[in-house]
Motif scaffolding. Structure first.
Motif, mmCIF file in Angstrom:
data_model
loop_
_atom_site.group_PDB
_atom_site.id
_atom_site.type_symbol
_atom_site.label_atom_id
_atom_site.label_comp_id
_atom_site.label_asym_id
_atom_site.label_seq_id
_atom_site.Cartn_x
_atom_site.Cartn_y
_atom_site.Cartn_z
ATOM 1 N N GLU A 83 0.694 -1.279 -0.031
ATOM 2 C CA GLU A 83 0.213 0.025 0.056
ATOM 3 C C GLU A 83 0.813 1.339 0.134
ATOM 4 N N LYS A 84 2.192 1.084 0.238
ATOM 5 C CA LYS A 84 3.116 2.188 -0.005
ATOM 6 C C LYS A 84 3.119 2.731 -1.446
ATOM 7 N N TYR A 85 2.692 3.840 -1.740
ATOM 8 C CA TYR A 85 2.583 4.396 -2.974
ATOM 9 C C TYR A 85 2.904 6.029 -3.304
ATOM 10 N N LEU A 86 3.430 6.392 -4.149
ATOM 11 C CA LEU A 86 3.666 7.809 -4.427
ATOM 12 C C LEU A 86 2.395 8.532 -4.175
ATOM 13 N N ARG A 87 2.498 9.899 -3.598
ATOM 14 C CA ARG A 87 1.835 10.789 -3.714
ATOM 15 C C ARG A 87 1.936 11.861 -4.619
ATOM 16 N N LYS A 88 3.192 11.929 -5.169
ATOM 17 C CA LYS A 88 3.560 13.254 -6.148
ATOM 18 C C LYS A 88 4.717 13.057 -6.880
ATOM 19 N N VAL A 89 4.891 13.356 -8.207
ATOM 20 C CA VAL A 89 6.001 13.289 -8.785
ATOM 21 C C VAL A 89 6.335 14.797 -9.184
ATOM 22 N N ILE A 90 7.538 15.146 -8.932
ATOM 23 C CA ILE A 90 8.227 16.444 -9.530
ATOM 24 C C ILE A 90 9.060 16.151 -10.588
ATOM 25 N N LEU A 91 8.811 16.763 -11.717
ATOM 26 C CA LEU A 91 9.744 16.220 -12.950
ATOM 27 C C LEU A 91 10.358 17.378 -13.625
ATOM 28 N N ASN A 92 11.712 17.521 -13.481
ATOM 29 C CA ASN A 92 12.281 18.487 -14.025
ATOM 30 C C ASN A 92 11.888 18.920 -15.632
ATOM 31 N N ALA A 93 12.005 20.115 -16.115
ATOM 32 C CA ALA A 93 11.320 20.642 -17.369
ATOM 33 C C ALA A 93 12.422 20.209 -18.342
ATOM 34 N N ASP A 94 13.902 20.094 -18.082
ATOM 35 C CA ASP A 94 14.567 19.529 -19.153
ATOM 36 C C ASP A 94 14.302 17.888 -19.288
ATOM 37 N N VAL A 95 13.817 17.153 -18.186
ATOM 38 C CA VAL A 95 13.662 15.986 -18.573
ATOM 39 C C VAL A 95 12.507 15.589 -19.263
ATOM 40 N N TYR A 96 11.485 16.507 -19.014
ATOM 41 C CA TYR A 96 10.373 16.387 -19.766
ATOM 42 C C TYR A 96 10.424 16.766 -21.132
ATOM 43 N N ILE A 142 5.652 19.794 -13.353
ATOM 44 C CA ILE A 142 6.536 19.976 -14.159
ATOM 45 C C ILE A 142 7.432 21.168 -13.643
ATOM 46 N N LYS A 143 8.682 21.110 -13.190
ATOM 47 C CA LYS A 143 9.372 22.019 -12.566
ATOM 48 C C LYS A 143 10.356 22.616 -13.467
ATOM 49 N N SER A 144 10.426 24.139 -13.438
ATOM 50 C CA SER A 144 11.057 24.724 -14.389
ATOM 51 C C SER A 144 12.680 24.581 -13.866
ATOM 52 N N SER A 145 13.497 24.179 -14.952
ATOM 53 C CA SER A 145 15.080 23.991 -14.681
ATOM 54 C C SER A 145 15.710 24.070 -15.901
ATOM 55 N N SER A 157 8.661 12.036 -5.550
ATOM 56 C CA SER A 157 9.687 11.558 -6.317
ATOM 57 C C SER A 157 10.205 12.973 -7.045
ATOM 58 N N HIS A 158 11.530 13.144 -7.036
ATOM 59 C CA HIS A 158 12.262 14.248 -7.773
ATOM 60 C C HIS A 158 12.716 13.801 -8.885
ATOM 61 N N ILE A 159 12.227 13.664 -9.909
ATOM 62 C CA ILE A 159 12.853 13.303 -11.219
ATOM 63 C C ILE A 159 13.845 14.388 -11.901
ATOM 64 N N SER A 160 15.189 14.227 -11.878
ATOM 65 C CA SER A 160 16.039 15.085 -12.690
ATOM 66 C C SER A 160 16.992 14.609 -13.748
ATOM 67 N N ALA A 161 16.740 13.448 -14.207
ATOM 68 C CA ALA A 161 17.527 12.678 -15.222
ATOM 69 C C ALA A 161 16.762 11.605 -15.783
ATOM 70 N N CYS A 162 17.342 11.241 -17.002
ATOM 71 C CA CYS A 162 16.530 10.165 -17.500
ATOM 72 C C CYS A 162 17.741 9.268 -18.504
ATOM 73 N N VAL A 163 17.325 8.031 -18.847
ATOM 74 C CA VAL A 163 18.277 7.174 -19.663
ATOM 75 C C VAL A 163 17.369 6.827 -20.755
#
Length: 257
Positions: free
Chosen positions: A4-17, A166-169, A47-53
């Protein structure tokens, strides 16, 4: 049974988007995929997402994508390298893929795949980018994004939408390296696909036919992906240089006062 442990929110950096959208728009015939890297707040479940592969597709399909254990391992190593470089805890937090010409909502296959990843990490998140969806009212294509997790319902697996921001970055150097590698990855996919087809035929005419299609595919990558990408990066560079010049001018005026 999924925790039942689950994410409440995702913050995605604009450059990753921007990178994910650019990747999704490279093809409207098959789905693309990649992995998301960043930090997670274990107390608030954010979650704070700041990179991708960007992942190399072994098998191109119009309706599904798969991530191999080797690719997960490579992404984890990349996350460790970023953690050492940035002096911050970084790890693989999720995956993304595209839905060309169809809705943004996860399919049953997507939900099952997501559930499998959550057995390894309950906070693992899935992102879907719907591209090439036409809006007749606006006469333009739309790009839609959803974040989701899976959970066990009363009778079957169901999806839970996750709030995202989507966070400005700025475009970070490590993400710049990732997006600049996109044409190379697409070229390698075409070469590998051609090699498989060529190895399965002994007919010279069929081989010539396959070679012509490979050439067309490579030209398409150069004209539709690599060149516009270079143009975009050049415009970004001009904008950054103009911003630096404006700030230097402001700094000079402040010192004079």
């Amino acid at each position: 049974m999924i925790s039942e442990k689950y994410l409440r929110k995702v913050i995605l950096n604009a450059d990753v988007y921007a990178i994910c959208v650019q990747h999704a728009l490279t093809t409207e015939k098959q789905e693309i995929m990649g992995l998301l890297i960043g930090e997670v707040d274990e107390e608030k479940y954010i979650s704070h997402i700041s990179a991708c592969v960007i992942l190399h597709r072994m098998d191109k399909q119009p309706d599904r994508v798969e991530i191999s254990p080797e690719q997960l391992c490579t992404a984890s190593m990349h996350a460790e390298q970023l953690a050492n470089k940035l002096k911050r805890p970084m790890r693989v937090l999720g995956w993304y893929h595209s839905h060309p010409h169809i809705t943004v909502w996860p399919s049953h296959v997507d939900t099952r795949t997501q559930a499998m990843y959550q057995t390894m990490d309950p906070l693992f998140v899935g992102m879907i980018f719907s591209v090439f969806q036409s809006d007749p009212r606006l006469r333009s294509n739309q790009v839609q994004l959803t974040c989701f997790q899976a959970y066990q319902g009363t009778s079957e697996l169901e999806r839970r939408e996750i709030e995202f921001v989507i966070k400005s970055s700025p475009l970070q150097n490590y993400n710049l390296e990732g997006i600049s590698n996109l044409p190379r990855i697409l070229v390698q996919e075409e070469v590998d696909s051609h090699d498989v087809k060529d190895s399965n035929t002994q007919d010279e005419l069929a081989s010539l036919h396959n070679d012509s299609f490979k050439t067309l595919a490579l030209v398409h990558i150069v004209s539709k992906v690599a060149r516009p990408l270079c143009d975009d990066l050049e415009e970004r560079l001009k904008a950054v240089n103009a911003r630096i010049k404006a700030l230097e001018s402001l700094k000079k005026k402040l010192r004079e006062n």
